[in-house]
Design a protein around this motif. Structure first.
Motif, short mmCIF file in Angstrom:
data_model
loop_
_atom_site.label_atom_id
_atom_site.label_comp_id
_atom_site.label_asym_id
_atom_site.label_seq_id
_atom_site.Cartn_x
_atom_site.Cartn_y
_atom_site.Cartn_z
N UNK A 164 -12.83 8.05 -1.52
CA UNK A 164 -13.07 7.26 -0.27
C UNK A 164 -13.69 8.35 1.05
N UNK A 165 -12.99 9.54 1.23
CA UNK A 165 -13.35 10.31 2.13
C UNK A 165 -14.61 10.89 1.83
N UNK A 166 -14.96 11.23 0.60
CA UNK A 166 -16.18 11.96 0.08
C UNK A 166 -17.37 10.99 0.40
N UNK A 167 -17.18 9.56 0.25
CA UNK A 167 -18.05 8.60 0.45
C UNK A 167 -18.30 8.42 1.98
N UNK A 168 -17.19 8.81 2.78
CA UNK A 168 -17.63 8.77 4.44
C UNK A 168 -18.44 9.91 4.49
N UNK A 169 -18.05 11.09 4.12
CA UNK A 169 -18.77 12.46 4.28
C UNK A 169 -20.25 12.40 3.78
N UNK A 170 -20.47 11.53 2.84
CA UNK A 170 -21.89 11.51 2.46
C UNK A 170 -22.79 10.22 2.98
N UNK A 171 -21.91 9.37 3.64
CA UNK A 171 -22.60 8.20 4.42
C UNK A 171 -23.07 7.34 3.25
N UNK A 172 -22.59 7.13 1.97
CA UNK A 172 -23.10 6.27 1.13
C UNK A 172 -22.00 6.13 -0.07
N UNK B 212 -21.74 6.62 -6.02
CA UNK B 212 -22.90 6.06 -7.16
C UNK B 212 -24.28 6.11 -6.74
N UNK B 213 -24.42 6.37 -5.33
CA UNK B 213 -25.91 6.11 -4.87
C UNK B 213 -26.46 7.68 -4.56
N UNK B 214 -25.59 8.63 -4.94
CA UNK B 214 -26.07 9.96 -4.64
C UNK B 214 -26.93 10.31 -5.87
N UNK C 129 -23.04 16.34 -9.01
CA UNK C 129 -22.59 17.62 -9.74
C UNK C 129 -21.68 18.34 -8.78
N UNK C 130 -22.35 18.55 -7.36
CA UNK C 130 -21.47 19.05 -6.36
C UNK C 130 -20.13 18.42 -6.05
N UNK C 131 -20.17 17.08 -6.26
CA UNK C 131 -18.99 16.32 -5.86
C UNK C 131 -18.03 16.58 -6.88
#
Length: 125
Positions: A61-69, A72-74, A80-82
């Motif tokens: 959830x924190x990574x989603x907030x960090x990426x702003x989406x 699955x949409x990355x 790969x970085x995640x």
């Protein structure tokens, strides 16, 4: 005595506790597996650590907030970085970690294993 919520120790550890997905509780409510924090010999607050599987959900959830989406949409390179970040944080030592991450990334378990194998091959492992 200062109210626990206003205590300098609580103020200092709260960002870390929040980042871990842990919970602050009164020391009188602490169980054997909670961590009681003392200040000058007096119990001030206790930290209830999350279960490992809850921690993984919190990290995702924190990574989603960090990426702003949603993850699955990355794009593939970012996914790969995640996976590299999650591996460094021990996400794949959690039971069903690969399945949980694959679901969050919208990829198969096979793809997550490929990302991990590619990273390990690049490290020369």
């Amino acid at each position: 005595m200062t109210e626990p919520a206003d205590h300098p120790l609580v103020t200092a550890v709260k960002p870390l506790v929040d980042a871990m997905g842990a919970e602050l509780i009164g020391p009188d409510q602490a169980r054997a597996d909670d961590v009681v924090l003392a200040w000058e010999g007096e119990d001030v607050i206790a930290v209830r650590l999350p279960q490992l599987s809850d921690s993984l959900d919190h990290i995702l959830a924190a990574m989603e907030r960090q990426h702003g989406m949603p993850l699955a949409d990355l794009d593939r390179k970012t996914k790969q970085a995640v996976v590299r970040t999650l591996e460094a944080r021990g996400a794949f030592s959690v039971r069903h970690g690969v399945e949980t991450v694959a679901g969050a990334l919208g990829v198969s378990r096979f793809t997550v294993y490929n990302y991990l194998n590619r990273e390990n091959a690049a490290k020369g492992e």
